[in-house]
Motif scaffolding. Sequence first.
Motif, PDB file in Angstrom:
ATOM      1  N   UNK A   1      -1.851  22.480  33.449  1.00 52.62           N
ATOM      2  CA  UNK A   1      -3.312  22.521  33.577  1.00 52.62           C
ATOM      3  C   UNK A   1      -3.746  23.727  34.404  1.00 52.62           C
ATOM      4  N   UNK A   2      -3.004  24.033  35.476  1.00 54.41           N
ATOM      5  CA  UNK A   2      -3.317  25.205  36.299  1.00 54.41           C
ATOM      6  C   UNK A   2      -3.218  26.482  35.465  1.00 54.41           C
ATOM      7  N   UNK A   3      -2.138  26.628  34.692  1.00 50.45           N
ATOM      8  CA  UNK A   3      -1.973  27.815  33.872  1.00 50.45           C
ATOM      9  C   UNK A   3      -3.064  27.952  32.836  1.00 50.45           C
ATOM     10  N   UNK A   4      -3.365  26.875  32.140  1.00 47.86           N
ATOM     11  CA  UNK A   4      -4.412  26.906  31.115  1.00 47.86           C
ATOM     12  C   UNK A   4      -5.773  27.180  31.739  1.00 47.86           C
ATOM     13  N   UNK A   5      -6.049  26.562  32.876  1.00 50.50           N
ATOM     14  CA  UNK A   5      -7.338  26.757  33.541  1.00 50.50           C
ATOM     15  C   UNK A   5      -7.530  28.212  33.970  1.00 50.50           C
ATOM     16  N   UNK A   6      -6.435  28.873  34.384  1.00 52.64           N
ATOM     17  CA  UNK A   6      -6.557  30.269  34.805  1.00 52.64           C
ATOM     18  C   UNK A   6      -6.942  31.163  33.632  1.00 52.64           C
TER      19      UNK A   6
END
Length: 268
Positions: A78-83
Amino acid sequence: MAIPSIFLNFLFPPPPSLFVTTMSVIGISSLANAGFMEIKGKHMQYSKFLNEGVAKKENGAKLSSRNGMLLAYTPAFVVGLSSLLAFPDQDLRFLLLASSLTVHFLKRVLEVLFLHKYSGSMGIESTIIITLSYTVSTATMIYAQYLSRDLPNPPIDLKYVGVGLFLIGIVGNFYHHNILANLRKEGDKEYKIPQGGLFDLIICPHYVFEIFGYVGMSCISQTPYAFAFTLGTICYLMGRSYATREWYISKFGDKFPKDVKAFIPYVF
């Protein structure tokens, strides 16, 4: 963080961030220590090591291995996609790094859901530690890259080399995970000695290819934090590989082929 001048050809200057510098030190030291603890027999309480070593907690809360690993990987994904969604106008290096991290953890989530077979559980404490490690390291790697956007680029550009290494890592890791998944039929909870691929030479080739993936992401990033975290990951996975080989020897005895090493063929 002081960096010898030779490395400045390959790395961005350290960003002016006490947080990133601190996380670099914490990341490499904690992972290296965790690898040393694996060699000493003090294992993270998941997978085949759940009931091994002095860290065993008979009455500790547990999750199924499937749910535990899903929890461990999903926040980092989720962190990677959100970035990617929050910073769409960054340079190519940032987009490659964020994309590789996102793909890395998406692959892990999909493997948990559709590939791996589980026979045990995970301790809550270990699940929390693993989840925080993946999530915080992913966020910090992306943040360090963001802070480096206005710094001078390293004289030697490794990002395309990094893409190649990342692809080798993710394909090789999946291939060997698939071998492990096919060792046991549905409902079979007995461990077996893996064979095929590089399992005929080392007991944890999936860890070796995971390292290829992280080295690839470090080359894409070329930030001191990325390389520090990757070095710590290498130390941990080497320790984990050694402990895994020792576990197989203790379980299978003379049936385990002695020429199969832990991490480096013919050597270690």
